[in-house]
Enzyme design. Sequence first.
Site, PDB file in Angstrom:
ATOM      1  N   LEU A 154       0.880  -1.176   0.000  1.00 37.58           N
ATOM      2  CA  LEU A 154       0.000   0.000   0.000  1.00 37.58           C
ATOM      3  C   LEU A 154       0.910   1.216   0.000  1.00 37.58           C
ATOM      4  O   LEU A 154       1.913   1.243   0.719  1.00 37.58           O
ATOM      5  CB  LEU A 154      -0.905   0.009   1.234  1.00 37.58           C
ATOM      6  CG  LEU A 154      -2.064  -1.005   1.247  1.00 37.58           C
ATOM      7  CD1 LEU A 154      -2.764  -0.977   2.594  1.00 37.58           C
ATOM      8  CD2 LEU A 154      -3.050  -0.724   0.128  1.00 37.58           C
ATOM      9  N   ASP A 155       0.570   2.228  -0.798  1.00 35.64           N
ATOM     10  CA  ASP A 155       1.452   3.389  -0.878  1.00 35.64           C
ATOM     11  C   ASP A 155       1.384   4.225   0.407  1.00 35.64           C
ATOM     12  O   ASP A 155       0.569   3.969   1.302  1.00 35.64           O
ATOM     13  CB  ASP A 155       1.164   4.231  -2.124  1.00 35.64           C
ATOM     14  CG  ASP A 155      -0.237   4.823  -2.131  1.00 35.64           C
ATOM     15  OD1 ASP A 155      -0.670   5.331  -1.076  1.00 35.64           O
ATOM     16  OD2 ASP A 155      -0.898   4.799  -3.188  1.00 35.64           O
ATOM     17  N   PHE A 156       2.238   5.216   0.489  1.00 37.36           N
ATOM     18  CA  PHE A 156       2.436   6.015   1.709  1.00 37.36           C
ATOM     19  C   PHE A 156       1.133   6.617   2.225  1.00 37.36           C
ATOM     20  O   PHE A 156       0.890   6.660   3.436  1.00 37.36           O
ATOM     21  CB  PHE A 156       3.457   7.121   1.397  1.00 37.36           C
ATOM     22  CG  PHE A 156       3.836   7.971   2.580  1.00 37.36           C
ATOM     23  CD1 PHE A 156       4.659   7.471   3.576  1.00 37.36           C
ATOM     24  CD2 PHE A 156       3.388   9.271   2.691  1.00 37.36           C
ATOM     25  CE1 PHE A 156       5.022   8.250   4.666  1.00 37.36           C
ATOM     26  CE2 PHE A 156       3.744  10.057   3.772  1.00 37.36           C
ATOM     27  CZ  PHE A 156       4.570   9.543   4.757  1.00 37.36           C
TER      28      PHE A 156
END
Length: 336
Positions: free
Chosen positions: A141-143
């Site tokens: 999952l991205d930031f």
Amino acid sequence: MIINKFFAAFSQLISKTSQVAKQPLVKQNLIQSEPMRLSKYLAQTSVCSRREAEKMIQSGMILVDGKKVESNIPVTSENKIQVFTKNGERMPVKQSTKVWIFYKPVGMICSHNDPFKRPSFYDFAKLRLKTDQHVISVGRLDFNSEGLIVVTNDGELARCMELPETKLQRTYRVRVYGTFTEEKLKKIRNGVTIAGVNYGPYWINVENRQSRNTWLIMRLESGKNREIRKVMQKFDLRVNRLIRQSYGPYKLMGLKPGDFYEAQIEPEIKRKLYLHTRKKLQNVQEQIQLEQTKLNIKTLDDQSKNDKLIEKQNNDLSEKKNINTNPPKQIHSKIN
């Protein structure tokens, strides 16, 4: 505010751990090296109960290293065990394999190295799980995204769950800012092409409409980098919250950001891992056969070249022998 408090506590936890726990973490040796009875082994690897295993042994439904077993023999994790049931073949997962569910908060990266020194999922996971085992996130999952991450200590299991052909469904709650119309909904469902890359089609429904924000539910069977954000941007929509709610059979189940819990390896995952392993084995066997075929062809070619060379040498010797045994007749000219 909640996120800031969470990461403040996270930083304090890392600081205390680095000061107090200078001794290395105790390694969790989870691999069963001592032999145990087959029925007990199958029970511990969640294939079936001991009683069911004993019945299957008596019925000749279990193979160990390719041979049918008729008694409750001792086995280890080194043995290849195959179990045949009415629902098909089942293969025990390695006893050392563990699976955890983690709620990743916003502001945490799923990477080992970050030039900006942001909080890393891997550092946090090892502290919470109290282990120095190598743990792996299934997908990322991205930031700025949050929600469910499946965590495991088995690289093969992680790889299997990530592959598109495994078709494990991921469910997301997505909040988008901008004008969201039925026409946009239809186009997103059909899928789009961005910079030559195809995205979708998607299962997507509207969960809740607000003045400028719209909550959506989306389901994907694979996940490209920042896929949902790119697709929404294509339609002038900005994702301002993205929560992954499920990954295959695993769900958040009321977890809060930063929470971990250990989960069972679900039957669906065991089945997919077995199929993945079998396909890999078939590919290896096919590659071995291909290499053997190439080697056989090369051997035949070399033999053919050798035969031709021998034939040529024999022909040359025969010609020389004929010349020696039948020298040319001398022609004498008559002198008048």
